[in-house]
Design a protein around this motif. Structure first.
Motif, mmCIF file in Angstrom:
data_model
loop_
_atom_site.group_PDB
_atom_site.id
_atom_site.type_symbol
_atom_site.label_atom_id
_atom_site.label_comp_id
_atom_site.label_asym_id
_atom_site.label_seq_id
_atom_site.Cartn_x
_atom_site.Cartn_y
_atom_site.Cartn_z
ATOM 1 N N ALA A 170 0.835 -1.207 0.000
ATOM 2 C CA ALA A 170 0.000 0.000 0.000
ATOM 3 C C ALA A 170 0.868 1.254 0.000
ATOM 4 O O ALA A 170 0.595 2.216 -0.717
ATOM 5 C CB ALA A 170 -0.937 -0.014 1.204
ATOM 6 N N THR A 171 1.935 1.232 0.789
ATOM 7 C CA THR A 171 2.842 2.379 0.842
ATOM 8 C C THR A 171 3.510 2.582 -0.518
ATOM 9 O O THR A 171 3.627 3.706 -1.013
ATOM 10 C CB THR A 171 3.900 2.161 1.931
ATOM 11 O OG1 THR A 171 3.237 1.926 3.165
ATOM 12 C CG2 THR A 171 4.802 3.368 2.066
ATOM 13 N N MET A 215 -6.363 -0.048 -0.029
ATOM 14 C CA MET A 215 -5.914 0.354 1.305
ATOM 15 C C MET A 215 -5.538 1.829 1.370
ATOM 16 O O MET A 215 -6.024 2.540 2.257
ATOM 17 C CB MET A 215 -4.775 -0.544 1.763
ATOM 18 C CG MET A 215 -5.274 -1.933 2.119
ATOM 19 S SD MET A 215 -3.969 -3.146 2.247
ATOM 20 C CE MET A 215 -4.913 -4.541 2.890
ATOM 21 N N PRO A 216 -4.712 2.339 0.449
ATOM 22 C CA PRO A 216 -4.460 3.787 0.487
ATOM 23 C C PRO A 216 -5.710 4.617 0.187
ATOM 24 O O PRO A 216 -5.931 5.643 0.821
ATOM 25 C CB PRO A 216 -3.415 4.012 -0.604
ATOM 26 C CG PRO A 216 -2.917 2.685 -0.991
ATOM 27 C CD PRO A 216 -3.895 1.658 -0.547
ATOM 28 N N MET A 217 -6.530 4.161 -0.758
ATOM 29 C CA MET A 217 -7.718 4.944 -1.100
ATOM 30 C C MET A 217 -8.650 5.041 0.106
ATOM 31 O O MET A 217 -9.292 6.064 0.327
ATOM 32 C CB MET A 217 -8.483 4.307 -2.270
ATOM 33 C CG MET A 217 -7.781 4.327 -3.607
ATOM 34 S SD MET A 217 -7.320 5.939 -4.251
ATOM 35 C CE MET A 217 -8.853 6.636 -4.691
ATOM 36 N N ILE A 218 -8.743 3.974 0.870
ATOM 37 C CA ILE A 218 -9.624 3.982 2.033
ATOM 38 C C ILE A 218 -8.963 4.688 3.215
ATOM 39 O O ILE A 218 -9.595 5.424 3.957
ATOM 40 C CB ILE A 218 -10.056 2.541 2.384
ATOM 41 C CG1 ILE A 218 -11.014 2.028 1.297
ATOM 42 C CG2 ILE A 218 -10.719 2.468 3.760
ATOM 43 C CD1 ILE A 218 -11.373 0.577 1.400
ATOM 44 N N PRO A 237 -1.980 4.980 3.862
ATOM 45 C CA PRO A 237 -1.778 3.574 3.498
ATOM 46 C C PRO A 237 -1.543 2.689 4.725
ATOM 47 O O PRO A 237 -2.032 1.558 4.779
ATOM 48 C CB PRO A 237 -0.528 3.603 2.628
ATOM 49 C CG PRO A 237 -0.406 4.993 2.164
ATOM 50 C CD PRO A 237 -1.052 5.872 3.163
ATOM 51 N N LEU A 238 -0.826 3.217 5.701
ATOM 52 C CA LEU A 238 -0.559 2.436 6.916
ATOM 53 C C LEU A 238 -1.871 2.111 7.629
ATOM 54 O O LEU A 238 -2.152 0.954 7.953
ATOM 55 C CB LEU A 238 0.380 3.230 7.832
ATOM 56 C CG LEU A 238 0.696 2.590 9.183
ATOM 57 C CD1 LEU A 238 1.435 1.270 8.980
ATOM 58 C CD2 LEU A 238 1.534 3.527 10.053
ATOM 59 N N PRO A 292 -13.659 10.870 -0.513
ATOM 60 C CA PRO A 292 -12.525 10.834 -1.442
ATOM 61 C C PRO A 292 -11.168 11.018 -0.753
ATOM 62 O O PRO A 292 -10.148 10.643 -1.326
ATOM 63 C CB PRO A 292 -12.815 11.969 -2.423
ATOM 64 C CG PRO A 292 -13.983 12.696 -1.930
ATOM 65 C CD PRO A 292 -14.636 11.906 -0.869
ATOM 66 N N ASP A 293 -11.140 11.587 0.436
ATOM 67 C CA ASP A 293 -9.852 11.765 1.107
ATOM 68 C C ASP A 293 -9.583 10.679 2.131
ATOM 69 O O ASP A 293 -8.648 10.791 2.934
ATOM 70 C CB ASP A 293 -9.770 13.144 1.752
ATOM 71 C CG ASP A 293 -9.829 14.237 0.705
ATOM 72 O OD1 ASP A 293 -9.185 14.047 -0.354
ATOM 73 O OD2 ASP A 293 -10.526 15.237 0.900
ATOM 74 N N GLY A 294 -10.392 9.630 2.121
ATOM 75 C CA GLY A 294 -10.135 8.486 2.985
ATOM 76 C C GLY A 294 -10.390 8.766 4.453
ATOM 77 O O GLY A 294 -10.903 9.822 4.837
#
Lengths: 290, 312, 240
Positions: free
Chosen positions: B43-44, B247-250, B259-260, B298-300
């Motif tokens: 994800a990172t 994962m990063p999008m969420i 992402p973490l 959109p910004d998770g």
């Protein structure tokens, strides 16, 4: 291993396959080429069309082509709905390139996994009296399994070509690609026109799906193999030209067929990827672009 | 946060992980932890190009698998040690990122996305046809019988993954807080304006594509040892492609935290869920979450928290 | 005065459409230069070729005594060519101040990376009259502030030549005067300015020399008075 007969067979099979590829790619040409909507989920909609055809064929014995045509209105509405969501959530916010793409990527998964959960990983196929037949044309044998999808695909291509060139709405669709303002002056609402065009793009997926499952058995993840193909065709065909799409599809079909005949079928997939990268690197406007 | 403090933190996390292996005995936790950490790396890595620069990579599974197969080949051919595997996998996948980037990053972003989408399928076909790595049947990799300092090999692999995850996060943090990261953010916002403001857009994109690809390959390097029996279908698994982007999008794409957070939350949830529901249903849920998040948030999660904080 | 920008016989085609045919012009150091012409006459294409957004098919472009025809846009910016966009293109996720830090860091200080560019960025905002909005998101600015931000960003690149592409289109006459004041200020610092504008009043008042493009060709060049009296210019604007 090389022989003239083999070459001839490969060429014929390639042309038939190419005709079918045109049907799968028309939706991309419309959505990506003309509307600038990068619908990477198009092949997934095609697979959805295959399964729709499979269901009515196996349950009611309906002819696959008739089934494919019968589902077109439903797919049209599905397309309009998807475009509405895409437009309000991404296009209008100017967020197509990242989140809009991811949205379609998510749709691929929802369709693919939903089909997987419902029908499993088994290959499904359709039955029709003519599917197993072969017609001899001079020295060449044409398997109807390939010949009929090609003929239907060509009819669909021609129909779309005439629609875009000869009708008011068709011209409006082409205009929306070039100049939204001119369209407004014509008295048409660009968003409405895009609704229509995207609905049409997804409607072609219904018929293309019926053709796909006629050519060979289908399982949910097979759509992924078509992503490289349809975009290679759309880009090679110069994005947004129906004639270009047909020629590009035929070129890809023949190249794939030759490759699988002389090097082995597993290399055929790499052909479309190679073409895609080559065209993007050397001539992004496509064969017929300026 | 200064560079030195960051390094101290990274070291601290690693020591903590090693200490953990002395306390926890249940092997399941190491297997599950390994998978979650692997997602942290993926994800990172994805976020360095996708989140910072706004260029979507759909082929994470391909980059990951290329790293894993690079490692498998090196193990089989010369019995290379793990550090060599990690470096080699990074180099090979990084070069793949660089070359796909060089061919398509001059054009609009969608073409890179499309190319990566097709890439995984083609790579998988090539591997299926490569007898040396067992084709579609796959190949076995035997773990070293003994490993220094650790009770068993899985604990060791877990710590290796901790180190890789910490390294990936450190790299992401460094990029984010440098002129490179600020340049990438400008590209994401408006590429043409960025170029006209002196940002070397093509170079930065290529750099991001290379680093991102390399880290994905690195995530795959220990995989042959982890899985021991490796075959194309599971190595090119869709899970990787979907998760490394979901994962990063969420979680949130603009910082290293997103992402973490996404990987830990989604990764743990999936590890717990696989016990009760099928992996297909699992994927369906991730797919739907992804669609819901890109539409509604959109910004998770990071964006949601930030908005709430600025309001309250 | 020394020649700063030297455009030599530049042509550009788009497919069958000849957007520019052998256009030549020179801008001197610190000069205020107007570029006018009817819609579609090639003004924007020409500045795209100068700034590097497009590559010209024929001809050469020299800047500060060296050829830049083959340089990518970002290197031209680092050499000292900055531009504002006709339709503002802010970095929307960043604050106004951060917007300025991008060119300050990547162009103005390209040789000394990691330098603290914030004080310089603040000083520019102060001068342009955006200081109170330094920490506002660039996405939420008004039209006039967006135009000012475009100019402020261009300044942060420490240019020797600033190309202002219709910075005043659609503004009220008071706002036009505001932008003119800013451009005068920049000119007073020794920055050469190419002004592309439809608002004749502003161009005539501002420019020392004016070039006129029509259908991709340079049809006239001279002082504001000469241009006003030029018959070819009149034809281009009013038709035969």
């Amino acid at each position: 291993m090389f022989s003239v007969d083999l070459l001839l067979d490969a060429l014929v099979a390639g042309i038939l396959l190419g005709g079918f590829y045109a049907a799968v790619s028309l939706g991309i040409t419309l959505a990506f080429g003309l509307l600038d909507v990068v619908n990477i989920a198009h092949p997934a909609f095609v697979i959805l069309g295959s399964y729709a055809t499979y269901v009515v064929n196996s349950r009611f014995g309906l002819d696959p082509i008739v089934a494919g045509v019968a589902f077109m209105p439903a797919f049209f509405l599905l397309g309009v709905a998807v475009y509405r969501v895409y437009h309000t959530c991404f296009e209008r916010r100017g967020d197509e390139s990242l989140r809009g793409l991811v949205f379609f990527f998510g749709i691929i998964f929802i369709i693919e996994v939903a089909l997987l959960l419902q029908y499993g990983v088994d290959y499904r196929s359709v039955h029709a009296a003519y599917v197993g037949e072969t017609v001899q044309v001079g020295p060449i044998g044409i398997a109807l399994r390939l010949g009929i999808p090609c003929a239907v695909a060509l009819a669909l291509t021609l129909g779309l070509h005439l629609f875009l060139g000869r009708t008011f709405y068709g011209r409006a669709v082409r205009a929306v690609a070039q100049d939204a303002l001119a369209l407004r002056l014509m008295g048409a609402n660009p968003v409405r026109i895009k609704d229509l065009a995207f609905g049409l793009a997804i409607a072609t997926a219904s018929l293309a799906g019926a053709l796909l499952i006629m050519i060979g058995p289908v399982e949910p993840s097979i759509g992924r193999e078509y992503i490289g193909r349809v975009f290679a065709i759309a880009v090679l065909g110069g994005m947004g030209s129906i004639g270009g799409t047909l020629v590009a599809a035929l070129i890809l079909g023949v190249l794939e067929s030759l490759t699988s005949t002389f090097y082995g079928p597993s290399w055929a997939l790499a052909v479309s990827f190679g073409i895609l990268l080559l065209v993007l690197a050397l001539r992004p406007a496509g064969l017929f672009g300026r | 946060m200064s560079g030195r403090r960051l390094l101290a933190m990274a070291g601290g996390v690693t020591v903590l992980a090693v200490a953990l292996t002395r306390l926890v005995d249940n092997q399941y936790y190491y297997f599950a932890g390994y998978v979650i950490l692997q997602y942290v790396v993926l994800a990172t890595a994805w976020n360095i190009l996708g989140g910072y620069a706004g260029y979507v990579n759909f082929g994470s599974a391909g980059f990951f698998a290329l790293g894993a197969y690079t490692a498998a080949v090196l193990i089989k051919a010369v019995g290379a040690p793990l550090p060599v595997l990690v470096i080699a996998a990074g180099v090979v996948s990084g070069l793949l990122g660089l070359s796909i980037g060089a061919l398509t990053l001059r054009l609009r972003g969608v073409f890179f996305a499309i190319a990566t989408l097709a890439l995984a399928v083609v790579l998988q076909t090539l591997i299926v046809n490569w007898e040396y790595v067992g084709g579609s049947r796959g190949l076995y990799t035997i773990r070293p019988a003994r490993v220094l300092f650790f009770g068993n090999y899985v604990e060791f692999l877990f710590v290796v993954m901790v180190v890789l995850a910490v390294a990936a996060l450190t790299i992401a943090w460094r990029i984010e807080h440098s002129w490179v990261g600020r340049g990438l953010a400008a590209i994401r916002d408006n590429e043409e304006a960025a170029e006209c403001m002196g940002v070397p857009t093509l170079r930065l994109k290529l750099l991001a594509a290379t680093v991102s690809g390399a880290l994905m390959g690195v995530a795959g390097a220990p995989f042959p040892y982890y899985i021991t029996y490796m075959e194309p279908a599971s190595t090119f698994n869709l899970d990787y492609a979907v998760n490394s982007l979901a994962m990063p999008m969420i979680g949130g794409t603009t910082t290293w935290v997103g992402p973490l957070v996404g990987a830990v939350l989604l990764g743990s949830a999936q590890q717990i869920a696989t016990v009760t529901i099928s992996s297909a249903l699992n994927l369906l849920i991730v797919g739907m979450l992804l669609v819901v998040f890109v539409i509604v948030a959109p910004d998770g999660l990071v964006g949601l928290v930030r908005r709430r904080r600025s309001r309250g | 005065m020394a020649v700063l920008l030297d455009v030599r016989g530049v042509s550009k085609r788009f497919g069958g459409f000849q957007a520019l045919s052998r256009v030549s012009l020179q801008v001197e150091e610190g000069e205020r230069f107007g570029l006018i012409g009817p819609n579609g006459s090639g003004k924007t294409t020409l500045i795209n070729c100068i700034s590097g957004a497009l590559r010209n098919d024929e001809g050469e472009i020299w800047f500060a005594g060296r050829p830049i025809t083959r340089l990518p846009a970002y290197q031209r910016t680092r050499l000292g060519i900055a531009r504002s966009f006709q339709i503002p293109r802010p970095f929307t996720s960043m604050t106004v101040l951060e917007n300025l830090c991008i060119p300050a860091e990547h162009a103005g200080h390209a040789r000394a990376r990691g330098a603290d560019v914030v004080p310089e960025a603040r000083a520019i905002l102060e001068r342009i009259g955006l200081a109170d909005k330094a920490d506002a998101r660039a996405g939420g600015l008004t039209q006039i502030d967006l135009r000012k931000l475009e100019l402020a960003r261009a300044m942060a690149a420490r240019p020797r030549l600033l190309i202002s592409d219709e910075s005043m289109a659609g503004l009220s006459s008071a706002e036009v005067d505001e932008i003119l004041t800013i451009l005068r200020l920049l000119s007073a610092q020794g920055i050469a300015i190419i002004m592309i504008e439809h608002i004749m009043r502003a161009v005539m008042r501002f420019s020392q020399r004016i070039a006129v493009l029509d259908a991709g060709e340079r049809i006239a060049e001279g002082g504001p008075d000469e241009i006003l009296r030029n018959a070819a210019v009149e034809r281009a604007y009013l038709g035969e």
